[in-house]
Design a protein around this motif. Structure first.
Motif, PDB file in Angstrom:
ATOM      1  N   ARG A 119      37.684  43.134  37.070  1.00 29.71           N
ATOM      2  CA  ARG A 119      38.498  43.459  38.242  1.00 29.71           C
ATOM      3  C   ARG A 119      39.506  44.543  37.891  1.00 29.71           C
ATOM      4  O   ARG A 119      40.143  44.492  36.831  1.00 29.71           O
ATOM      5  N   VAL A 120      39.651  45.535  38.766  1.00 27.83           N
ATOM      6  CA  VAL A 120      40.655  46.576  38.595  1.00 27.83           C
ATOM      7  C   VAL A 120      42.003  46.016  39.031  1.00 27.83           C
ATOM      8  O   VAL A 120      42.198  45.674  40.197  1.00 27.83           O
ATOM      9  N   GLU A 121      42.952  45.917  38.094  1.00 19.52           N
ATOM     10  CA  GLU A 121      44.261  45.337  38.365  1.00 19.52           C
ATOM     11  C   GLU A 121      45.323  46.385  38.697  1.00 19.52           C
ATOM     12  O   GLU A 121      46.175  46.161  39.553  1.00 19.52           O
ATOM     13  N   GLU A 122      45.305  47.503  37.987  1.00 18.70           N
ATOM     14  CA  GLU A 122      46.253  48.588  38.240  1.00 18.70           C
ATOM     15  C   GLU A 122      45.543  49.909  38.026  1.00 18.70           C
ATOM     16  O   GLU A 122      44.661  50.024  37.169  1.00 18.70           O
ATOM     17  N   LEU A 123      45.957  50.916  38.806  1.00 17.28           N
ATOM     18  CA  LEU A 123      45.315  52.225  38.698  1.00 17.28           C
ATOM     19  C   LEU A 123      46.303  53.302  39.128  1.00 17.28           C
ATOM     20  O   LEU A 123      46.919  53.202  40.193  1.00 17.28           O
ATOM     21  N   ASP A 124      46.466  54.293  38.270  1.00 16.54           N
ATOM     22  CA  ASP A 124      47.270  55.470  38.567  1.00 16.54           C
ATOM     23  C   ASP A 124      46.456  56.663  38.073  1.00 16.54           C
ATOM     24  O   ASP A 124      46.355  56.878  36.865  1.00 16.54           O
ATOM     25  N   PRO A 125      45.828  57.424  38.976  1.00 19.25           N
ATOM     26  CA  PRO A 125      44.881  58.465  38.561  1.00 19.25           C
ATOM     27  C   PRO A 125      45.425  59.397  37.491  1.00 19.25           C
ATOM     28  O   PRO A 125      46.578  59.843  37.550  1.00 19.25           O
ATOM     29  N   SER A 126      44.561  59.635  36.489  1.00 18.05           N
ATOM     30  CA  SER A 126      44.852  60.510  35.353  1.00 18.05           C
ATOM     31  C   SER A 126      45.964  59.979  34.455  1.00 18.05           C
ATOM     32  O   SER A 126      46.459  60.695  33.573  1.00 18.05           O
ATOM     33  N   ARG A 127      46.355  58.708  34.675  1.00 14.08           N
ATOM     34  CA  ARG A 127      47.416  58.136  33.838  1.00 14.08           C
ATOM     35  C   ARG A 127      47.106  56.728  33.348  1.00 14.08           C
ATOM     36  O   ARG A 127      47.283  56.440  32.160  1.00 14.08           O
ATOM     37  N   LEU A 128      46.642  55.827  34.221  1.00 12.93           N
ATOM     38  CA  LEU A 128      46.557  54.415  33.857  1.00 12.93           C
ATOM     39  C   LEU A 128      45.403  53.719  34.562  1.00 12.93           C
ATOM     40  O   LEU A 128      45.200  53.898  35.765  1.00 12.93           O
ATOM     41  N   LEU A 129      44.662  52.912  33.788  1.00 12.88           N
ATOM     42  CA  LEU A 129      43.653  52.011  34.356  1.00 12.88           C
ATOM     43  C   LEU A 129      43.755  50.680  33.625  1.00 12.88           C
ATOM     44  O   LEU A 129      43.624  50.627  32.401  1.00 12.88           O
ATOM     45  N   VAL A 130      44.004  49.621  34.383  1.00 12.69           N
ATOM     46  CA  VAL A 130      44.080  48.269  33.827  1.00 12.69           C
ATOM     47  C   VAL A 130      42.991  47.423  34.464  1.00 12.69           C
ATOM     48  O   VAL A 130      42.905  47.338  35.693  1.00 12.69           O
ATOM     49  N   THR A 131      42.146  46.817  33.639  1.00 12.93           N
ATOM     50  CA  THR A 131      41.101  45.928  34.138  1.00 12.93           C
ATOM     51  C   THR A 131      41.227  44.570  33.467  1.00 12.93           C
ATOM     52  O   THR A 131      41.791  44.444  32.376  1.00 12.93           O
ATOM     53  N   ARG A 132      40.685  43.552  34.159  1.00  8.47           N
ATOM     54  CA  ARG A 132      40.719  42.194  33.607  1.00  8.47           C
ATOM     55  C   ARG A 132      39.402  41.496  33.885  1.00  8.47           C
ATOM     56  O   ARG A 132      38.820  41.643  34.956  1.00  8.47           O
ATOM     57  N   VAL A 133      38.928  40.731  32.891  1.00 13.29           N
ATOM     58  CA  VAL A 133      37.799  39.820  33.078  1.00 13.29           C
ATOM     59  C   VAL A 133      38.359  38.407  32.926  1.00 13.29           C
ATOM     60  O   VAL A 133      38.549  37.922  31.809  1.00 13.29           O
ATOM     61  N   PRO A 134      38.688  37.730  34.043  1.00 13.27           N
ATOM     62  CA  PRO A 134      39.355  36.426  33.954  1.00 13.27           C
ATOM     63  C   PRO A 134      38.551  35.399  33.171  1.00 13.27           C
ATOM     64  O   PRO A 134      39.121  34.581  32.431  1.00 13.27           O
ATOM     65  N   GLU A 135      37.229  35.430  33.332  1.00  6.98           N
ATOM     66  CA  GLU A 135      36.385  34.435  32.661  1.00  6.98           C
ATOM     67  C   GLU A 135      36.466  34.554  31.141  1.00  6.98           C
ATOM     68  O   GLU A 135      36.207  33.586  30.417  1.00  6.98           O
ATOM     69  N   TRP A 136      36.791  35.738  30.648  1.00  7.59           N
ATOM     70  CA  TRP A 136      36.875  35.961  29.202  1.00  7.59           C
ATOM     71  C   TRP A 136      38.320  36.036  28.715  1.00  7.59           C
ATOM     72  O   TRP A 136      38.542  36.296  27.525  1.00  7.59           O
ATOM     73  N   ASN A 137      39.297  35.848  29.622  1.00 11.04           N
ATOM     74  CA  ASN A 137      40.713  35.974  29.255  1.00 11.04           C
ATOM     75  C   ASN A 137      40.963  37.289  28.518  1.00 11.04           C
ATOM     76  O   ASN A 137      41.578  37.336  27.458  1.00 11.04           O
ATOM     77  N   TRP A 138      40.490  38.370  29.139  1.00  8.25           N
ATOM     78  CA  TRP A 138      40.486  39.697  28.492  1.00  8.25           C
ATOM     79  C   TRP A 138      41.059  40.732  29.442  1.00  8.25           C
ATOM     80  O   TRP A 138      40.633  40.838  30.594  1.00  8.25           O
ATOM     81  N   VAL A 139      42.041  41.477  28.964  1.00  6.30           N
ATOM     82  CA  VAL A 139      42.620  42.607  29.689  1.00  6.30           C
ATOM     83  C   VAL A 139      42.425  43.862  28.854  1.00  6.30           C
ATOM     84  O   VAL A 139      42.648  43.853  27.638  1.00  6.30           O
ATOM     85  N   ARG A 140      41.996  44.942  29.516  1.00  6.58           N
ATOM     86  CA  ARG A 140      41.835  46.230  28.842  1.00  6.58           C
ATOM     87  C   ARG A 140      42.662  47.271  29.587  1.00  6.58           C
ATOM     88  O   ARG A 140      42.622  47.352  30.814  1.00  6.58           O
ATOM     89  N   ILE A 141      43.419  48.063  28.819  1.00 10.00           N
ATOM     90  CA  ILE A 141      44.311  49.071  29.382  1.00 10.00           C
ATOM     91  C   ILE A 141      43.955  50.441  28.807  1.00 10.00           C
ATOM     92  O   ILE A 141      43.928  50.611  27.582  1.00 10.00           O
ATOM     93  N   PHE A 142      43.695  51.398  29.688  1.00 12.53           N
ATOM     94  CA  PHE A 142      43.579  52.802  29.302  1.00 12.53           C
ATOM     95  C   PHE A 142      44.853  53.508  29.763  1.00 12.53           C
ATOM     96  O   PHE A 142      45.195  53.466  30.948  1.00 12.53           O
ATOM     97  N   PHE A 143      45.544  54.166  28.838  1.00 17.62           N
ATOM     98  CA  PHE A 143      46.787  54.862  29.154  1.00 17.62           C
ATOM     99  C   PHE A 143      46.682  56.284  28.610  1.00 17.62           C
ATOM    100  O   PHE A 143      46.465  56.486  27.416  1.00 17.62           O
ATOM    101  N   LEU A 144      46.806  57.263  29.491  1.00 15.00           N
ATOM    102  CA  LEU A 144      46.640  58.663  29.132  1.00 15.00           C
ATOM    103  C   LEU A 144      48.001  59.336  29.043  1.00 15.00           C
ATOM    104  O   LEU A 144      48.759  59.349  30.018  1.00 15.00           O
ATOM    105  N   VAL A 145      48.301  59.887  27.886  1.00 13.07           N
ATOM    106  CA  VAL A 145      49.587  60.543  27.647  1.00 13.07           C
ATOM    107  C   VAL A 145      49.346  62.042  27.510  1.00 13.07           C
ATOM    108  O   VAL A 145      48.672  62.480  26.571  1.00 13.07           O
ATOM    109  N   PRO A 146      49.877  62.861  28.437  1.00  9.83           N
ATOM    110  CA  PRO A 146      49.667  64.308  28.338  1.00  9.83           C
ATOM    111  C   PRO A 146      50.379  64.889  27.129  1.00  9.83           C
ATOM    112  O   PRO A 146      51.502  64.501  26.803  1.00  9.83           O
TER     113      PRO A 146
END
Length: 208
Positions: A119-146
């Motif tokens: 599931r997409v939890e947070e999104l800020d184009p060209s800066r941040l993408l946060v996803t979560r898989v609740p069944e796996w208790n797993w959160v993944r964060i992509f953070f782009l720093v110019p």
């Protein structure tokens, strides 16, 4: 009686904790990046595993972003070892081009991934993408720093093992952390290669 194999396994576990774990968790990251508080960290307030892996990319965030946004099972893959992921039925086929049909991503979107749902939890184009898989208790964060020279791409994972005893948690980390590094190093290098190639192609076209 401790067997030779048991002793070797114990020494390996101890040496990993002492010598290799920090590097494995934080491949490519500076101490400041490891300590960085990111949006999405709060989704798993007491994680059992936290990794922060970082790569420098010679392309601006706007060029890196489309490669990240299209990732996923049954989408553009994850630019890593597809054959390993597909052993687990994840339906990963890493794309070599931008796929327009997967560029429109929004908070709340969900996609199947193996036995779970991403599931997409947070999104800020060209800066941040946060996803979560609740069944796996797993959160993944992509953070782009110019950066002046391109982008620092920060990839953070938070994983919890609720209800698991400490010994099993430790054993799980011995598998999850090195295995995650193997796959995510390849992923980050794959994103870097694709984004830098796209930038190079744009320069060539502009110079024609």
């Amino acid at each position: 009686m401790v067997t030779g194999a048991g002793l070797a396994a114990g020494l390996l576990a101890v040496s990993y904790q002492v010598f290799w774990r920090y590097r494995c968790q934080n491949w490519g990251a500076s101490p400041d990046e490891v300590a960085l508080s990111l949006p999405g960290d709060e989704l798993i307030p007491e994680p059992d595993v936290v990794t922060t892996r970082v790569i420098a990319i010679g392309a601006p965030p706007a060029t890196v972003w489309p490669w990240i946004v299209q990732m996923g099972s049954g989408r553009a893959g994850t630019y890593t070892y597809d054959w390993i992921e597909n052993l687990f039925g994840l339906d990963m086929h890493s794309a070599e081009v931008i796929l327009p049909q997967f560029q429109d991503l929004n908070v709340g979107d969900e996609f199947p991934i193996g036995t779970g749902n991403l599931r997409v939890e947070e999104l800020d184009p060209s800066r941040l993408l946060v996803t979560r898989v609740p069944e796996w208790n797993w959160v993944r964060i992509f953070f782009l720093v110019p950066q002046e020279s391109g982008t620092r791409l920060v990839l953070r994972n938070l994983i919890a093992y609720p209800g698991m005893n400490p010994l099993l948690k430790y054993g799980q980390r011995l598998v999850t952390e090195p295995g995650g590094l193997l796959m995510e190093r390849k992923m980050l290098l794959g994103i870097k290669e694709r984004a830098e190639q796209a930038t190079s192609d744009d320069v060539m076209i502009a110079g024609q």
